[in-house]
Write a protein that holds these residues in place. Structure first.
Motif, short mmCIF file in Angstrom:
data_model
loop_
_atom_site.label_atom_id
_atom_site.label_comp_id
_atom_site.label_asym_id
_atom_site.label_seq_id
_atom_site.Cartn_x
_atom_site.Cartn_y
_atom_site.Cartn_z
N GLY A 188 0.81 -1.24 0.25
CA GLY A 188 0.03 -0.11 0.00
C GLY A 188 0.86 1.24 -0.17
N GLU A 189 2.14 1.11 0.18
CA GLU A 189 2.90 2.39 0.31
C GLU A 189 3.51 2.69 -1.18
N THR A 190 3.50 4.00 -1.37
CA THR A 190 3.72 4.72 -2.80
C THR A 190 5.38 4.68 -2.83
N VAL A 191 5.75 4.06 -3.97
CA VAL A 191 7.27 4.05 -4.27
C VAL A 191 7.56 4.78 -5.68
N ILE A 192 8.77 5.21 -5.80
CA ILE A 192 9.17 5.32 -7.18
C ILE A 192 10.17 4.35 -7.65
N VAL A 193 9.64 3.82 -9.04
CA VAL A 193 10.32 2.71 -9.59
C VAL A 193 11.16 3.36 -10.89
N THR A 194 12.35 3.10 -10.83
CA THR A 194 13.25 3.45 -12.02
C THR A 194 13.29 2.12 -13.02
#
Length: 93
Positions: free
Chosen positions: A5-11
């Protein structure tokens, strides 16, 4: 460590995308994550190790998605509704 449920930035190949963690587990002594991106594609078994082409970008996630101010980035995926309807994709390999 990131929780479901946590927001992450994926590269991914030097392109940054916003996503939400679906699941976290241990595989081969590494913590890996399944992530649903905002374009509704799912990535399985990604890590936060900088050597990988597809990874959770720890620096950007901490800087842009943290709880430190109200202008932080949040995913626009209806996470709670998907969980309640049991409509999340099955991603675990």
């Amino acid at each position: 460590m990131y929780r479901p449920g946590e927001t992450v930035i994926v590269t991914q190949d030097d392109v940054n995308k916003v996503g939400v963690v679906l699941d976290q587990y241990i595989a081969n002594k590494l913590t890996v994550y399944d992530v649903l991106l905002e374009n509704r594609s799912a990535l399985c078994m990604i890590t936060s190790a900088p050597k990988n082409n597809t990874r959770i970008n720890r620096q950007l996630t901490t800087k842009l998605c943290g709880d430190h101010d109200e202008s932080s980035i949040k995913h626009n995926i209806p996470w709670k509704e998907l969980v309640e309807a049991e409509a999340l994709p099955f991603t675990k390999s």
